[in-house]
Enzyme design. Structure first.
Site, PDB file in Angstrom:
ATOM      1  N   LYS A 105     -13.032  16.279   5.762  1.00  0.00           N
ATOM      2  CA  LYS A 105     -13.306  15.495   4.559  1.00  0.00           C
ATOM      3  C   LYS A 105     -12.341  14.319   4.468  1.00  0.00           C
ATOM      4  O   LYS A 105     -12.661  13.250   3.975  1.00  0.00           O
ATOM      5  CB  LYS A 105     -13.078  16.366   3.315  1.00  0.00           C
ATOM      6  CG  LYS A 105     -14.189  17.301   2.996  1.00  0.00           C
ATOM      7  CD  LYS A 105     -13.731  18.368   1.999  1.00  0.00           C
ATOM      8  CE  LYS A 105     -13.317  19.629   2.692  1.00  0.00           C
ATOM      9  NZ  LYS A 105     -12.920  20.751   1.883  1.00  0.00           N
ATOM     10  N   LYS A 128      -0.356  15.982   5.643  1.00  0.00           N
ATOM     11  CA  LYS A 128      -0.711  15.660   4.259  1.00  0.00           C
ATOM     12  C   LYS A 128       0.373  14.850   3.572  1.00  0.00           C
ATOM     13  O   LYS A 128       0.079  14.057   2.679  1.00  0.00           O
ATOM     14  CB  LYS A 128      -1.039  16.943   3.476  1.00  0.00           C
ATOM     15  CG  LYS A 128      -2.351  17.553   3.931  1.00  0.00           C
ATOM     16  CD  LYS A 128      -2.969  18.471   2.905  1.00  0.00           C
ATOM     17  CE  LYS A 128      -4.326  18.945   3.374  1.00  0.00           C
ATOM     18  NZ  LYS A 128      -4.903  19.998   2.557  1.00  0.00           N
ATOM     19  N   LYS A 182     -10.247  16.155  14.341  1.00  0.00           N
ATOM     20  CA  LYS A 182     -11.207  17.169  13.878  1.00  0.00           C
ATOM     21  C   LYS A 182     -12.107  16.580  12.783  1.00  0.00           C
ATOM     22  O   LYS A 182     -11.712  15.647  12.081  1.00  0.00           O
ATOM     23  CB  LYS A 182     -10.478  18.427  13.390  1.00  0.00           C
ATOM     24  CG  LYS A 182      -9.766  18.275  12.066  1.00  0.00           C
ATOM     25  CD  LYS A 182      -9.516  19.639  11.424  1.00  0.00           C
ATOM     26  CE  LYS A 182      -9.238  19.463   9.934  1.00  0.00           C
ATOM     27  NZ  LYS A 182      -9.453  20.624   9.114  1.00  0.00           N
TER      28      LYS A 182
HETATM   29  P1  ADP Z   1     -11.047  19.864   5.576  1.00  0.00           P
HETATM   30  O1  ADP Z   1     -10.115  19.606   6.709  1.00  0.00           O
HETATM   31  O2  ADP Z   1     -12.337  19.180   5.752  1.00  0.00           O
HETATM   32  O3  ADP Z   1     -10.389  19.591   4.231  1.00  0.00           O
HETATM   33  P2  ADP Z   1     -10.631  22.644   4.901  1.00  0.00           P
HETATM   34  O4  ADP Z   1      -9.174  22.489   5.181  1.00  0.00           O
HETATM   35  O5  ADP Z   1     -11.070  22.760   3.488  1.00  0.00           O
HETATM   36  O6  ADP Z   1     -11.400  21.418   5.606  1.00  0.00           O
HETATM   37  O7  ADP Z   1     -11.172  23.863   5.755  1.00  0.00           O
HETATM   38  C1  ADP Z   1     -11.904  24.990   5.274  1.00  0.00           C
HETATM   39  C2  ADP Z   1     -12.225  25.919   6.437  1.00  0.00           C
HETATM   40  O8  ADP Z   1     -13.000  25.254   7.430  1.00  0.00           O
HETATM   41  C3  ADP Z   1     -10.989  26.440   7.171  1.00  0.00           C
HETATM   42  O9  ADP Z   1     -11.229  27.758   7.633  1.00  0.00           O
HETATM   43  C4  ADP Z   1     -10.861  25.509   8.335  1.00  0.00           C
HETATM   44  O10 ADP Z   1     -10.161  26.085   9.408  1.00  0.00           O
HETATM   45  C5  ADP Z   1     -12.321  25.259   8.690  1.00  0.00           C
HETATM   46  N1  ADP Z   1     -12.482  23.948   9.298  1.00  0.00           N
HETATM   47  C6  ADP Z   1     -12.190  22.747   8.730  1.00  0.00           C
HETATM   48  N2  ADP Z   1     -12.470  21.729   9.558  1.00  0.00           N
HETATM   49  C7  ADP Z   1     -12.946  22.296  10.693  1.00  0.00           C
HETATM   50  C8  ADP Z   1     -13.420  21.759  11.940  1.00  0.00           C
HETATM   51  N3  ADP Z   1     -13.458  20.461  12.148  1.00  0.00           N
HETATM   52  N4  ADP Z   1     -13.838  22.626  12.889  1.00  0.00           N
HETATM   53  C9  ADP Z   1     -13.809  23.955  12.669  1.00  0.00           C
HETATM   54  N5  ADP Z   1     -13.383  24.529  11.521  1.00  0.00           N
HETATM   55  C10 ADP Z   1     -12.956  23.717  10.545  1.00  0.00           C
END
Ligand code: ADP
Ligand code: TRP
Length: 327
Positions: free
Chosen positions: A194, A110, A191
């Site tokens: 967003k 980040k 992965k």
């Molecule tokens: P992002 O990376 O999209 O901002 P967040 O950090 O808000 O997502 O993640 C919220 C939840 O979803 C957490 O428990 C995170 O581990 C899970 N998560 C986020 N991206 C993935 C993914 N690609 N596969 C599996 N779990 C995910």
């Protein structure tokens, strides 16, 4: 046994969040004494629009409810409504090592992404996450794989606190799903997130047309250049999604068709598309119905905060007692 998890109100939920976290929460809430938090204090560690945040908080609440988190079984609340989170975070920062924080890969990622705003909150983020969990003495935390390092740090913080001041916190364990790391549609080396743009993810709110627009160009096994080229399903990102959305018979069918070049990637995607649309439809319908009554949602969050506070205040009181802060 108590369970806590949370998601930041930073945008639309996608299939990674759903499969890696929320879908699992829905099952686990029947087994554990569960709290699900909307972690708004985490969301403000990166640039955001204060005018849009209130809607994002309510939107995420709607997503929790539409996916099946049941306020009769679980406590749903907003982090900033329970100030004990930040109080405990300050306390825990005094037993957290700087070296551990510097190692966190999410902080490194980040800070690269937001090089113009590397604030102390972003650096201290894992301490606040540890506080979220330890405040409720949660023993289990269902998250995706990307959060394991933060959880390991939360355990380390609990151990250090207990050793210094006496046993207060259980060491929280992660619960992962078999979909703990869903990969991005346009770059399966990363992965689904967003942060990598709209083409990388399918949002829970996407219409069938939008889902098709994202699936059609999605990256598959590079060996399949034409319909006649056989592929290896196991290395195809979309085959992994089939395993999460399609019935067994269809999974076998697409694996066979891919391996033996019986049909093209678009045919395989069409089947996947139908199955994703089918699973998301009831969630989208429920969300629409819930969105019609925002006052009810706000009330539910206030109730959730009150219940969470009862547990939180007890822990803070115990922590202060052990640390010599009560005179
Ligand atoms: P992002 O990376 O999209 O901002 P967040 O950090 O808000 O997502 O993640 C919220 C939840 O979803 C957490 O428990 C995170 O581990 C899970 N998560 C986020 N991206 C993935 C993914 N690609 N596969 C599996 N779990 C995910
Ligand atoms: N850091 C988590 C994420 O980015 C969100 C989070 C904050 C969290 N506090 C938590 C998750 C406590 C589980 C438990 O997804």
């Amino acid at each position: 046994m108590r369970l806590l998890s949370g998601i930041q109100p930073t945008g639309l939920l996608h299939l990674g969040n759903y499969l890696g976290a929320i879908k699992n929460w829905v099952k686990l809430q029947n087994k554990y004494d569960s709290l699900f938090c909307i972690v708004d204090y985490h969301a403000i560690t990166v640039p955001y629009d204060p005018k849009k945040l209130p809607k994002m908080i309510l939107d995420l609440t709607l997503d929790y409810l539409a996916c099946g988190i049941d306020p009769k079984k679980s406590i749903i609340f907003v982090q900033s409504d329970v100030p004990e989170h930040t109080e405990l975070a300050w306390i825990l920062s005094t037993v957290t090592s700087l070296g551990d924080l510097k190692r966190m890969t999410q902080f490194k990622d980040k800070s690269k992404q937001h090089a113009e705003n590397i604030n102390a909150g972003l650096f201290n983020y894992p301490i606040l996450m540890a506080a979220d969990i330890l405040l409720y003495k949660a023993q289990v935390v269902p998250v995706g794989q990307d959060q394991l390092q933060h959880l390991e740090l939360a355990r380390e913080i609990a151990r250090k606190f207990n050793k210094k001041f006496g046993n207060v916190f259980p060491e929280p364990k992660p619960i992962l799903t078999k979909a703990a790391r869903i990969m991005s549609l346009n770059d399966p080396r990363k992965k689904m997130s967003k942060s990598y743009g709209e083409k990388s993810y399918i949002a829970l709110s996407d219409s069938p047309e939008t889902i098709w627009k994202k699936l059609a160009p999605a990256v598959t096994d590079p060996a399949r250049v034409t319909i006649k080229d056989p592929g290896t399903p196991e290395i195809c990102n979309l085959y992994h999604l089939h395993q999460l959305f399609s019935p067994k018979k269809q999974i076998d069918q697409v694996a066979d068709a891919c391996r033996n070049a019986k049909f093209g990637c678009l045919d395989c995607k069409k089947i996947l598309w139908e199955n994703i649309v089918k699973e998301l439809k009831p969630i989208q319908e429920k969300r629409k119905a819930l969105a019609a009554n925002p006052e009810k949602i706000k009330k539910l969050l206030q109730q959730g905060a009150q219940e969470a506070k009862k547990i939180a205040q007890k822990t803070i009181s115990e922590v202060k007692e052990k640390m010599g802060l009560k005179y």
